[in-house]
Design an enzyme around this catalytic site. Structure first.
Site, PDB file in Angstrom:
ATOM      1  N   HIS A 126       0.839  -1.202   0.000  1.00  0.00           N
ATOM      2  CA  HIS A 126       0.000   0.000   0.000  1.00  0.00           C
ATOM      3  C   HIS A 126       0.881   1.263   0.000  1.00  0.00           C
ATOM      4  CE1 HIS A 126      -3.430   2.586   1.466  1.00  0.00           C
ATOM      5  NE2 HIS A 126      -2.406   3.245   1.985  1.00  0.00           N
ATOM      6  N   GLU A 127       1.875   1.274   0.851  1.00  0.00           N
ATOM      7  CA  GLU A 127       2.755   2.456   0.948  1.00  0.00           C
ATOM      8  C   GLU A 127       3.561   2.659  -0.326  1.00  0.00           C
ATOM      9  OE1 GLU A 127       2.451   4.676   3.132  1.00  0.00           O
ATOM     10  OE2 GLU A 127       1.135   3.556   4.462  1.00  0.00           O
ATOM     11  N   GLU A 186      -6.234   6.700  -1.463  1.00  0.00           N
ATOM     12  CA  GLU A 186      -6.168   5.544  -0.552  1.00  0.00           C
ATOM     13  C   GLU A 186      -6.711   4.287  -1.231  1.00  0.00           C
ATOM     14  OE1 GLU A 186      -4.403   5.575   1.862  1.00  0.00           O
ATOM     15  OE2 GLU A 186      -4.337   7.579   2.685  1.00  0.00           O
TER      16      GLU A 186
HETATM   17 ZN    ZN Z   1      -2.398   5.331   2.386  1.00  0.00          ZN
END
Ligand code: ZN
Length: 254
Positions: A126-127, A186
């Site tokens: 995710h990062e 996100e």
């Molecule tokens: Zn994030």
């Protein structure tokens, strides 16, 4: 106490919130004015990014023992196109992780305590997704433009990063780490994390489990939780994010 550093970093995974707004206000005051025509090259941004991470590495206690070995074992065979990855663990009670455009990935020991190996990989994915989709770069650039750091630019020779004072660098590091990502960013980073897991033979449900766990933590630890959890709690759609990832994993089973 490195309250600022620790506090702001926590927002990178799920972070948006009032704190970032306050910070910007403070920086605007400190900087005096917005510069509309600062020329920042990609090389400038890459160098600032590297300097900001180096600053964080100095400010935090970097583990060289068990956490380090676990992270090394998990990540030794992963590669991402165009990024030369390097990993470090910060020993802290805060639950967080972040990645930077220079390929640096930093994982907090408390996150490692909380997550299984596969969940940890999902969060790392995710990062890295924020980096791959240039969220991180854009955040750093915007932070630079807003920050007092810009006042140091222009009159002195040398690269942009070289012209930053220590305190300005610290501000920049903070600003980079507390970047406000939109819900879409996100979601996109979740997608990236999901694909990252598939590519690296990690449980396809890992992204779902990691998000679900953080959503749970935000419910049970609302008052004394790490900021990442608090930040997560401010998103009404926390479980929805997790659920999306479950559906993607379910779809692979057919
Ligand atoms: Zn994030």
């Amino acid at each position: 106490m490195k309250r600022n550093l620790v506090f702001v970093l926590l927002l990178t995974l799920f972070g948006t919130g009032a704190s970032a707004q306050l910070k910007v206000g403070k920086l605007l005051k400190a900087g005096g004015n917005l510069i509309s025509a600062v020329t920042l090259t990609d090389a400038d941004i890459a160098e600032m990014s590297k300097s900001a991470v180096e600053k964080m590495d100095q400010e935090n206690q970097v583990d060289t023992s068990d956490y380090h070995r676990r992270l090394q074992r998990l990540t030794e065979n992963i590669s991402v196109d165009g990024l030369k990855l390097n990993f470090k663990v910060y020993l802290t009670k805060d639950v967080n992780a972040f990645a930077c455009g220079d390929g640096s990935v930093r994982v907090y020991s408390a996150l490692m305590d909380t997550m299984s190996d596969s969940e940890l990989m999902a969060i790392i994915g995710h990062e890295i997704g924020h980096v791959a989709r240039t969220d991180t770069k854009d955040a750093l650039k915007n932070a630079y433009l807003r920050s007092a750091a810009q006042n140091a630019a222009g009159s002195v020779s040398g690269s942009v990063a070289a012209r930053l004072s220590e305190s300005q660098l610290a501000e920049l590091a903070n600003s980079l780490a507390q970047a406000q990502y939109s819900q879409k960013q996100e979601y996109d980073a979740d997608e990236y994390g999901f694909e990252f897991c598939l590519k690296n033979n990690v449980d396809p449900y890992a992204m779902y489990h990691a998000l679900d766990k953080l959503a749970d933590m935000s419910k049970t630890n609302r008052n004394n939780a790490s900021a990442i959890v608090k930040a997560f709690a401010t998103h009404p759609d926390s479980y929805k994010r997790a659920q999306r990832m479950k559906e993607k994993a379910d779809a692979l089973q057919h």
